[in-house]
Each structure stands twice: as structure tokens, then as C-alpha cells.
Design a protein around this motif. Sequence first.
Motif, mmCIF file in Angstrom:
data_model
loop_
_atom_site.group_PDB
_atom_site.id
_atom_site.type_symbol
_atom_site.label_atom_id
_atom_site.label_comp_id
_atom_site.label_asym_id
_atom_site.label_seq_id
_atom_site.Cartn_x
_atom_site.Cartn_y
_atom_site.Cartn_z
ATOM 1 N N ASN A 309 -4.814 16.587 -2.652
ATOM 2 C CA ASN A 309 -4.788 16.357 -1.393
ATOM 3 C C ASN A 309 -5.705 15.112 -0.948
ATOM 4 O OD1 ASN A 309 -3.361 18.778 -0.719
ATOM 5 N ND2 ASN A 309 -5.126 19.842 -1.069
ATOM 6 N N MET A 310 -5.829 14.078 -1.943
ATOM 7 C CA MET A 310 -6.553 12.707 -1.751
ATOM 8 C C MET A 310 -6.055 12.075 -0.446
ATOM 9 S SD MET A 310 -8.725 13.469 -4.390
ATOM 10 C CE MET A 310 -9.522 11.935 -4.434
ATOM 11 N N SER A 311 -6.806 11.277 0.270
ATOM 12 C CA SER A 311 -6.450 10.760 1.353
ATOM 13 C C SER A 311 -7.263 9.285 1.574
ATOM 14 C CB SER A 311 -6.712 11.673 2.718
ATOM 15 O OG SER A 311 -7.967 11.897 2.664
ATOM 16 N N GLY A 312 -7.058 8.633 2.644
ATOM 17 C CA GLY A 312 -7.421 7.538 2.621
ATOM 18 C C GLY A 312 -6.879 6.312 1.861
ATOM 19 N N GLN A 313 -7.606 5.202 1.965
ATOM 20 C CA GLN A 313 -6.962 3.932 1.179
ATOM 21 C C GLN A 313 -7.516 3.635 -0.107
ATOM 22 O OE1 GLN A 313 -6.826 0.344 3.524
ATOM 23 N NE2 GLN A 313 -6.801 1.349 5.641
ATOM 24 N N LEU A 314 -6.681 2.989 -0.948
ATOM 25 C CA LEU A 314 -7.013 2.720 -2.204
ATOM 26 C C LEU A 314 -8.423 1.806 -2.338
ATOM 27 C CD1 LEU A 314 -4.035 1.869 -4.374
ATOM 28 C CD2 LEU A 314 -5.215 4.134 -4.460
ATOM 29 N N LEU A 329 -1.282 8.477 -9.065
ATOM 30 C CA LEU A 329 -1.778 8.890 -7.865
ATOM 31 C C LEU A 329 -0.594 9.782 -6.921
ATOM 32 C CD1 LEU A 329 -3.910 5.787 -7.066
ATOM 33 C CD2 LEU A 329 -4.536 7.711 -8.010
ATOM 34 N N LYS A 330 0.631 10.065 -7.716
ATOM 35 C CA LYS A 330 1.521 10.671 -6.918
ATOM 36 C C LYS A 330 1.096 11.923 -6.335
ATOM 37 C CE LYS A 330 3.881 12.908 -10.767
ATOM 38 N NZ LYS A 330 4.017 14.444 -10.455
ATOM 39 N N GLY A 331 1.891 12.260 -5.245
ATOM 40 C CA GLY A 331 1.675 13.535 -4.514
ATOM 41 C C GLY A 331 0.315 13.538 -3.834
ATOM 42 N N ASN A 332 -0.088 12.645 -3.263
ATOM 43 C CA ASN A 332 -1.310 12.791 -2.291
ATOM 44 C C ASN A 332 -0.870 12.356 -0.882
ATOM 45 O OD1 ASN A 332 -3.749 13.521 -3.980
ATOM 46 N ND2 ASN A 332 -2.594 12.022 -5.345
ATOM 47 N N LYS A 333 -2.100 12.139 -0.178
ATOM 48 C CA LYS A 333 -1.774 11.632 1.298
ATOM 49 C C LYS A 333 -2.617 10.057 1.517
ATOM 50 C CE LYS A 333 -2.191 16.469 2.984
ATOM 51 N NZ LYS A 333 -2.681 17.314 3.520
ATOM 52 N N LEU A 334 -2.482 9.531 0.303
ATOM 53 C CA LEU A 334 -2.929 8.144 0.386
ATOM 54 C C LEU A 334 -2.116 7.396 1.139
ATOM 55 C CD1 LEU A 334 -3.759 8.036 -3.386
ATOM 56 C CD2 LEU A 334 -5.411 8.222 -1.522
ATOM 57 N N GLU A 335 -2.727 6.120 2.020
ATOM 58 C CA GLU A 335 -2.443 5.488 2.864
ATOM 59 C C GLU A 335 -2.654 4.250 2.899
ATOM 60 O OE1 GLU A 335 -3.215 7.454 6.582
ATOM 61 O OE2 GLU A 335 -5.514 6.690 6.650
ATOM 62 N N GLY A 336 -2.306 3.116 3.700
ATOM 63 C CA GLY A 336 -2.743 2.035 3.897
ATOM 64 C C GLY A 336 -1.797 0.889 2.907
ATOM 65 N N ASP A 337 -2.385 -0.114 2.431
ATOM 66 C CA ASP A 337 -1.717 -1.175 1.815
ATOM 67 C C ASP A 337 -2.009 -1.288 0.329
ATOM 68 O OD1 ASP A 337 -0.431 -3.526 0.985
ATOM 69 O OD2 ASP A 337 -0.701 -4.422 3.108
ATOM 70 N N LEU A 338 -0.994 -1.268 -0.416
ATOM 71 C CA LEU A 338 -1.407 -1.407 -2.056
ATOM 72 C C LEU A 338 -2.324 -2.685 -2.315
ATOM 73 C CD1 LEU A 338 1.554 -0.277 -4.196
ATOM 74 C CD2 LEU A 338 -0.752 0.807 -4.006
ATOM 75 N N ALA A 339 -2.108 -3.602 -1.218
ATOM 76 C CA ALA A 339 -2.788 -4.986 -1.472
ATOM 77 C C ALA A 339 -4.216 -4.681 -1.441
ATOM 78 C CB ALA A 339 -2.368 -6.158 -0.554
ATOM 79 N N ASN A 340 -4.765 -3.495 -0.930
ATOM 80 C CA ASN A 340 -6.309 -3.300 -1.121
ATOM 81 C C ASN A 340 -6.888 -3.729 -2.501
ATOM 82 O OD1 ASN A 340 -6.547 -2.663 1.498
ATOM 83 N ND2 ASN A 340 -6.917 -0.563 1.158
ATOM 84 N N VAL A 341 -5.881 -3.415 -3.511
ATOM 85 C CA VAL A 341 -6.400 -3.390 -5.006
ATOM 86 C C VAL A 341 -5.682 -5.095 -5.428
ATOM 87 C CG1 VAL A 341 -6.007 -2.926 -7.242
ATOM 88 C CG2 VAL A 341 -6.310 -0.952 -5.343
ATOM 89 N N ASN A 342 -6.577 -5.810 -5.967
ATOM 90 C CA ASN A 342 -5.967 -6.977 -6.662
ATOM 91 C C ASN A 342 -5.703 -6.724 -8.024
ATOM 92 O OD1 ASN A 342 -5.711 -9.671 -7.414
ATOM 93 N ND2 ASN A 342 -7.836 -10.321 -7.129
#
Length: 723
Positions: A309-314, A329-342
Motif C-alpha cells: 500500500n505504498m503511496s506518494g511519489q518516487l 513497484l507494481k500494485g501500489n498507490k504510487l503517484e506523480g511523474d516518473l520523471a522524478n527519477v533520473n
Amino acid sequence: MHSSINNRKTKMYPIHLLGVSLVLVIFSVSPASSCIQEEKATLLQFLDGLLHDSGLSTSWQNNTNCCLWVGIVCDVDGAVAHISLASMGLEGHISPSLGNLTGLLTLNLSGNSLSSGLPPELLLSRSIVVLDVSFNKLNADLHNLPSNSDRPMKVINISSNLFTGYFPSTTLESMKNLASLNMSNNSFTGKILSTVCVDKPFFVVLDLSYNQFHGSIPPELGNCSVLRVLKAGQNQLSGTLPAELFNITSLEHLSFPNNRLQGTLAPEHIVKLRNLVILDLGQNELNGKIPNSIGNLNRLEELHLDSNNMSGQLPPALSKCSSIRTIILKGNKLEGDLANVNFSNLPYLKVLDVRSNKFTGIVPENLYSCSNLIALRLSFNKFHGQLSPRISNLKALKFLGISHNNFINITNTLQILSTSKTLSALLIGGNFRHETMPNYDMFYGFESLMLLGLNDCSLYGNLPAWLSKLKNLAALLLDNNKLSGPIPAWINSLDSLQYLDISNNSLTGDIPTTLTEMPMLKSTHSNPLIIQLPVYVAPLLQYRTLGVVPKMLNLGNNKLTGVIPQEIGQLKALLSLNLSFNYLYGEIPQSIGNIANLQLLDLSYNNLTGAIPSVLGKLHFLSKFNISNNDIEGPVPTEDQFSTFPDSSFVGNPRLCSPTLMHHCNSAKADTISIISTEQYVDKVIIAIAFGMFFVVGVLYDQMVVSRYICFGQIYLNWNKSQ
């Protein structure tokens, strides 16, 4: 559980200290040594306890030197020092007499079919340093041995057997030199021993995976100061990860997947595990954010936090894990933009799986700089836009899943991806909504493609001729679109195709006889389908390769007319045949009785007439059968396989009779019914329309899309809808 023990796939990782312990048992031997007679007799006792020795007795002769026998190595004094009989096909029990070999250092009986219990004499041995009986059929409880003596045992591997009960604590207490204990893939119960590390200064490997341990993780594990591998996945552990666990700064592999662990990953705890190479906490109940401190794990190669049940951005600091190869990281509640990670800082990344989260935005351009990427799955998120031509930089990409997002321009997408020489699985359904299926006069590409999913798009157009160029295609999913026109005659040119789902479209015309000439549906041979990301075969069991694609033909819910061709019986390899919700007429072909392995047959909601062919009762694997809502007549056979089908398989056929249906055979009421009344006909149409609307609406929901099965019987694969 036990039937699948030997099928479970577990990774092996180099453990250097374990290698050191093995080196300790190697010393100079002389093949010319003459064996001790008493020890020869002991070995022959072991041989006598075998029900099947796979020819071992031809070497183990009483009148020969036992130091020259297969699998036996003696020391310079003629004492048996090593017994190595791995994967010899041995059956029977392990003789307790082996405990009498006072010079025995290593005993390797792994990979056989040995049964009964593990003789306590082996664990009580004052000489054995390495004991490996993994991958057998040993069972029963382990004996509780006295703890009042010190034993030299360094490595114990009893994994992949049928052991039950508790692991005896006193047995462990007597093994001060223990370096590695692997008891995975059994049925041990109880709680994890809190004293497992007491007085064991060399203890580096503990593997408790695939058992039935319950309760919390004991904080005392934090005393395992030199532990490098700790694995306890696939149990019933609960509670939180104790803070003391993160004091084991030597840990390289921490693995607790598929338990019931709760709580968060505290930043101040994660940062301590600077030597961590693999972190696997998937399929638990963890919540909160992925801590930014994870970026301090410079050696991290695999991160598994899926199905929590992980949430928030990467965390942006994930970009600092420059050695990382796998991110699941499949099957969580992560959100935001993948671009947070370079991603340009992650040159070794091979697998990225963020399926079923809440990510938005476009696919970041720097992701395409991960030139070693083999598998990329972004399905079931909220990504939008178009795929960049830069995706062609991923020269090693074999698996791409971007289904059920908001991508557009299917023509551009296929043109870009078709240039890939490595892509074997492409799942892009649930996008490009209401666009037109592209058709090309000239088409080259997708030369390695084996799996294509273009389902759930509401695409218009016909079945395009360029599909006939995909000679390696084993599975094709085009269901839940708005495709029209006939099934093309070139369908039989797809020599490798063995799974075809074109249901829920608007296809018209007859079922072409060329469809009954598809080579792989006629042959019992199957092509392997290699998929990098996990393929789910049963709950909690996942594999990275799939041996075969299920053989299935689904033409249901179209506008097909005509009769079911007699040639359908040529498709002898079919496991599933679905022709429901069409306008087919005529009789059910007797030839279907030739499809001996058929597990599902659905002919419901057509205009079929005639009697039920009794030969269908000989389809002994048939578990799902439906001919409801046709105009079938006569008695329902009651013998053979028909006795297993419910009444719902036959309803809506007013001239069909059986003791359990509304119309009983030979009754006056049954005899007078010859045609469907107007009222019954209207009722039937209403039911069909209502069912169709319910079905079409239902498949628009992700949950139903995910849960639809693509094969039957004991095989359950969900790559058709969920990748």
C-alpha cells in the motif's frame, strides 16, 4: 503445496563466506587409497535401503575398492570423506548407517527422490561439515537432538522436501560452527526461533522461505551480526519489521515477500543497510512512502516493493542507486511523474515494473537511455501522449506492457515499435480508444514478436493483413474492439499461432475453413513463450518463463453466421473453444468429439438445432460446457461427462429435455412443444441483449479486465489482460 515444490523457481546468489566453508572441507585425496572394510559395509547398507539405485550397484561391488566407487572420495587413509550422489535418480530411504562414517565431511544427496525421514545420526555426526539433502521427498518431523555437545556442521541444506513440524531448537544450539541453514520449501510451522543466531559467530545464511511460519519477526535476529542473507518469504509472518533487524549492517539480501507485514519503511532504518544488494518486501501490507534514504544503498541491484500500500511519489534519490538492475513497484498507490527519477543515471537497469499505480504524465525521455532495459511495464496507470521514437534506443527490450493508459496514435506506435528486433511480448491494449486499426500495403518488422495484445481499444476497421507477416506470433489478443468484416482466409498462415482471442467485436460472415487449418491448433506440439516479467500460474506462484502458450480459440460475441464447419474437429490440440453469442445455425458437429483435450466448450446464444452429440460425453477433460439459448432438441445425455454439467449449461432450449430441466423427457408437455412461442422468443432476445450489455459494460472496468482468464483447467495465465 507439496506437488509444486520442485517447480518453484528461486534465485541463487553468490555467498562468498559459504564458499569459504566449502573450501575448508577440501583436502588432498588419493584415488589409489584402499577403503576401510567397515566403511564399505556401511555404504552397502545405504545401497540396500534404496528402492531404485539407477545403476549405482554396478559400481558399488563388494569385491572392489569403495574409494573408486561412483560418488565416493576417500582421504589418504582410506576413510570415506565425501559422498556426492546428487541428481542420480535414487529412490528409497537414507540409511542411518551413514552416521557411522567417522571421517565423512560432505554428504550431498540432493535432487533425488529419497523419502521417509532424515536420520538423526546425520545431524548428530561429529564429522559432517556439509549436509545437502535438498530437492527430495523427505518428510516427518526433525528429531530434537541434545545440545550438550559441539558439532562441526557448517552447512545444512534440507530445502525442497516435505518436512513438517517445528525446527528443533536444541539441535541448532549444538551447532556453534553453523554458517548456512536453508530449510526453504517445506511445511515447517511455528514461530521463527529467536535463538537461531546465539553463539554462532560464522552464521551468514538463513533461508526460511516457503514454509508456514507465523507470528512476528523476532527482534533477536538483530544479533546475527554477520548475517548476509535473510530470507523468509512466502510464510504467514505478521507485525512490523523490527528496528533491530536493521542493525545487521552486513546484510546483502533481505527478503520477506508474500507475508502480512505492516508498517512503514523508516528512513533512519533503511540507511543502515549500506551493503544491501537485494531488498524484497513485495506482497505485504506496508504503507507510507519509499524513503529518500534508499539512495544511500549504493550496492542495491534489486528493489521489490510490489503489491503493498505504498503511496506518494518516487524518491528522486533512487537515481543514486547506480547499480540497480531491477525495480518492481507494481500494485501500489504510487503517484506523480516518473520523471522524478533520473533514469539516465541507471545504466544497468534491466527490469522496470510500475504496473497498477497512479502515475501520470508522459513517459520520461531519459528512460530511453537505459540501453540494457529488457522488460518495461507501465500498464494500468494514467500515462498519456505518444511513445517517443527514442524508444527504439532500447535495443535489448523483449517485453513492453503499456496497456490501459491514455496513449494515442496507434499507427505511430506500431511503426516505431515494429523496428525492434528483440521485442517478443507487446501488450498495448486499453489505449488508442476509438481509433482505426492501421492497415499497411507494405509491412516489415516485429520479427521476434510472439505475443501481441491490442485488446480493449474499441478500434474500428478490419483484421489487417499485416498480422499475417508475424510468423513467430504465438498469442494474439484483439478482443473488445469494434473490428468488422470477415475473418480473413490468411489466418492459417500464422504457423505459430496457438492462442487467438477476437471475441467481442463485430466480425461477420462464416467461420472460414482455413481457421480449422491452423498448424499449432492441430498439433500437440507447443512453442515456448519467454517472458521476462513474472507470469502468474496460480495464486502466489510466479515464473519468469512460460513453457507453453495455452491453445485457445475465442470467437464469441460477434456476428458470425453459417454452420460450425465439420473441419473444426481437426483442431485436436484445442483446450478451449468459444463460439457463443453469434448467429450460427445447424447442428453441433460430431467432429468436436475428436478434440480430446478440450476443457471449455461454449456454444451458447446461437441458433443451433438438432440433438446433442453423445460423442461429446467422451471429452473427459471437459469441465465447462454451455449450449444454453439455442434450439437444441431431444434428451440431454446423462452418461459420461454430461453427468458433471449443471442445468445452466442447457437452459433456453425449449425442446431439450432431462429429468432435471423444466421439460421432462417422454412427458406429454415435452412432446407437444415443437417451436418457441413468441413470448419465449421475446424473453430469449431480452435475456441475450441484457447479458450482452452487462458483459460489454463489465469489461470496461479494470478489475474485470484484470481477472479474465485466458486458459482453463489447472493453467491460469493473466498476461492477456494484466501485463
